[in-house]
Enzyme design. Sequence first.
Site, PDB file in Angstrom:
ATOM      1  N   ARG A  66      38.973   4.682  -0.136  1.00  0.00           N
ATOM      2  CA  ARG A  66      39.385   4.028  -1.381  1.00  0.00           C
ATOM      3  C   ARG A  66      40.922   3.994  -1.534  1.00  0.00           C
ATOM      4  O   ARG A  66      41.479   4.509  -2.493  1.00  0.00           O
ATOM      5  CB  ARG A  66      38.755   4.703  -2.594  1.00  0.00           C
ATOM      6  CG  ARG A  66      37.272   4.997  -2.482  1.00  0.00           C
ATOM      7  CD  ARG A  66      36.370   3.784  -2.473  1.00  0.00           C
ATOM      8  NE  ARG A  66      36.336   3.026  -3.704  1.00  0.00           N
ATOM      9  CZ  ARG A  66      35.547   3.290  -4.734  1.00  0.00           C
ATOM     10  NH1 ARG A  66      34.758   4.316  -4.680  1.00  0.00           N
ATOM     11  NH2 ARG A  66      35.564   2.524  -5.808  1.00  0.00           N
ATOM     12  N   ARG A  94      26.978   8.834 -14.393  1.00  0.00           N
ATOM     13  CA  ARG A  94      28.266   8.128 -14.454  1.00  0.00           C
ATOM     14  C   ARG A  94      28.045   6.656 -14.772  1.00  0.00           C
ATOM     15  O   ARG A  94      28.904   6.012 -15.352  1.00  0.00           O
ATOM     16  CB  ARG A  94      28.986   8.236 -13.109  1.00  0.00           C
ATOM     17  CG  ARG A  94      29.286   9.658 -12.706  1.00  0.00           C
ATOM     18  CD  ARG A  94      30.118   9.701 -11.479  1.00  0.00           C
ATOM     19  NE  ARG A  94      31.317   8.873 -11.665  1.00  0.00           N
ATOM     20  CZ  ARG A  94      32.322   8.880 -10.813  1.00  0.00           C
ATOM     21  NH1 ARG A  94      32.276   9.623  -9.737  1.00  0.00           N
ATOM     22  NH2 ARG A  94      33.382   8.130 -11.016  1.00  0.00           N
ATOM     23  N   ARG A  99      38.273   7.981  -9.738  1.00  0.00           N
ATOM     24  CA  ARG A  99      39.376   7.255  -9.124  1.00  0.00           C
ATOM     25  C   ARG A  99      39.664   5.944  -9.841  1.00  0.00           C
ATOM     26  O   ARG A  99      40.753   5.404  -9.760  1.00  0.00           O
ATOM     27  CB  ARG A  99      39.109   7.025  -7.657  1.00  0.00           C
ATOM     28  CG  ARG A  99      37.824   6.256  -7.413  1.00  0.00           C
ATOM     29  CD  ARG A  99      37.681   5.949  -5.978  1.00  0.00           C
ATOM     30  NE  ARG A  99      38.903   5.403  -5.447  1.00  0.00           N
ATOM     31  CZ  ARG A  99      39.346   4.175  -5.685  1.00  0.00           C
ATOM     32  NH1 ARG A  99      38.678   3.401  -6.492  1.00  0.00           N
ATOM     33  NH2 ARG A  99      40.459   3.750  -5.154  1.00  0.00           N
ATOM     34  N   CYS A 112      36.206   9.054  -2.093  1.00  0.00           N
ATOM     35  CA  CYS A 112      34.929   9.517  -2.649  1.00  0.00           C
ATOM     36  C   CYS A 112      33.911   9.399  -1.514  1.00  0.00           C
ATOM     37  O   CYS A 112      34.254   9.044  -0.395  1.00  0.00           O
ATOM     38  CB  CYS A 112      34.533   8.661  -3.855  1.00  0.00           C
ATOM     39  SG  CYS A 112      34.113   6.989  -3.376  1.00  0.00           S
ATOM     40  N   LYS A 132      29.760  -0.945 -17.246  1.00  0.00           N
ATOM     41  CA  LYS A 132      30.739   0.128 -16.952  1.00  0.00           C
ATOM     42  C   LYS A 132      31.987  -0.478 -16.320  1.00  0.00           C
ATOM     43  O   LYS A 132      33.109  -0.184 -16.738  1.00  0.00           O
ATOM     44  CB  LYS A 132      30.121   1.122 -15.971  1.00  0.00           C
ATOM     45  CG  LYS A 132      31.112   2.073 -15.321  1.00  0.00           C
ATOM     46  CD  LYS A 132      30.460   3.090 -14.424  1.00  0.00           C
ATOM     47  CE  LYS A 132      30.170   2.576 -13.047  1.00  0.00           C
ATOM     48  NZ  LYS A 132      31.303   2.551 -12.092  1.00  0.00           N
ATOM     49  N   ASN A 133      31.791  -1.377 -15.354  1.00  0.00           N
ATOM     50  CA  ASN A 133      32.933  -1.883 -14.593  1.00  0.00           C
ATOM     51  C   ASN A 133      33.719  -2.965 -15.310  1.00  0.00           C
ATOM     52  O   ASN A 133      34.798  -3.348 -14.861  1.00  0.00           O
ATOM     53  CB  ASN A 133      32.477  -2.353 -13.199  1.00  0.00           C
ATOM     54  CG  ASN A 133      32.028  -1.169 -12.342  1.00  0.00           C
ATOM     55  OD1 ASN A 133      32.252  -0.012 -12.713  1.00  0.00           O
ATOM     56  ND2 ASN A 133      31.379  -1.451 -11.233  1.00  0.00           N
ATOM     57  N   ASP A 149      27.223  -2.835  -4.759  1.00  0.00           N
ATOM     58  CA  ASP A 149      26.676  -1.849  -5.709  1.00  0.00           C
ATOM     59  C   ASP A 149      25.167  -1.955  -5.854  1.00  0.00           C
ATOM     60  O   ASP A 149      24.562  -1.122  -6.529  1.00  0.00           O
ATOM     61  CB  ASP A 149      27.324  -2.026  -7.088  1.00  0.00           C
ATOM     62  CG  ASP A 149      28.789  -1.651  -7.049  1.00  0.00           C
ATOM     63  OD1 ASP A 149      29.502  -1.953  -8.018  1.00  0.00           O
ATOM     64  OD2 ASP A 149      29.222  -1.075  -6.042  1.00  0.00           O
TER      65      ASP A 149
END
Length: 427
Positions: A123, A398, A94, A118, A24-25, A306
């Site tokens: 952030r 997500r 974001r 968030c 995802k990132n 994470d």
Amino acid sequence: MESGKIIIKGGRRLTGKVKISGSKNAALPILAATILIPEKITLTNLPSLLDIQIMLEVLNELGANCEIGIGEVIVNTANLNKYEAPYEQVRQMRASAVVMGALLARFGKAYVPLPGGCNIGLRPINIHLDGLRKLGANISLEKGYVKLSARKLKGTVLYLDYPSVGATENLMMAASLATGETIIDNAAKEPEITALADFLNKAGAEIQGAGSDTIKIRGVTELKSTAWRIIPDRIETGTYIIAAAITKGDILIEEVEFDHLHTVVTKLEEAGVIFEKKDSQMRVHVQKEISPVNIRTMPYPGFPTDLQAQFMALMCITEGMSVIIESVFENRFMHVGELCRMGADIKVDNHTAIVRGVKSLSGTEVNATDLRASAALILAGLAAKGETQVAGIYHLDRGYEHIEAKLTELGAQIKRIHSKETLFEGE
Ligand code: EPZ
């Protein structure tokens, strides 16, 4: 927004195979980078996740054409006609702020809603904006929008006060089409930064040093069409490694990029997890009791923030005391209260959590507060006695592709309910 719950009956040992999805990132900044290339870009191994969907919506809103296939997308931004990122999507995610540098480089203008905070922190984007200003952007904040304009971006030396992943990505993209050379000092070194640089270089950019503290970008006049495969998701990989450890299982993980997981593997080996690597596969199993291990989250190559919540879930049922320090985000212990509802013994003092392992956790209703907290609660549910109901699974979708199917494949008893559906029949 998915209002369902995930129900898990704990106590099953995970065994079998699981295939890791695209990152995802890594995918999010590469999707944003298509704004720099007014031609067809084919991206494969794209994970089907809510956040990816939101980024594709951003590109569509800007005028791009996205043809979505199975695990792939062809993005064409030739007809891009807007430089204002849509509030609705930025509000939801974001990370969409990472279109800022590319819009500014393409149009000389970018209007981006200030991304809200968030659950894990405020952030801010000050490091992004300081860097873009130094590259020649005029920046004003008006009515919740960041308004940037620059006749022409000009390369310069940038020093990041903190090795911010998003800021490094935004600045690398802006500098790719600036005149002259840009140096980003104290740059983020995450594998997703290297992946973005490799993608941009394949499209004709001239970026050196990605993955180190110092990235050198020589601006070019245009970037060209290319195809690119998204790297495997190292955080999803770490999550399944911990799923095997917490259930004392024995699993084979496919599509693993070991180089992205050194610190995670080292820490889990210290805890007693056994790893056997074979080509792009990794066998993960546990022979003896897991031992407590201390971690401090750090920018890459340190222990990734994470995976902090998932690692904490494992320490909850590990005999002895472990100390977990969260040094990246200011509020990333939201999962602690929920784990304590399951019987965990965790004390938090500012950025430090002291975990005292208990014999076992007991299943109950818990609520996910953010993406990685939801993963931690699923892991805790896999090991807990009885049934765990995790609400707030919007967060989970997500960042984890097909998580129930993958865990079911590994032998977990897990299902998603949307409303009045019955739980497990007669179990
Ligand atoms: C990226 O977020 C990831 N998201 C995050 O993953 C990850 O946790 C984070 O990097 C750290 O590794 C994506 O890649 C989409 P940062 P990002 O800028 O870029 C402060 C997940 O679970 N900071 O490196 O937002 C910031 O407040 C998500 O997949 C400033 O102060 O992370 C934070 O404390 C969660 N000013 C720290 O730096 C700035 O201008 C790290 O933020 C920018 C950041």
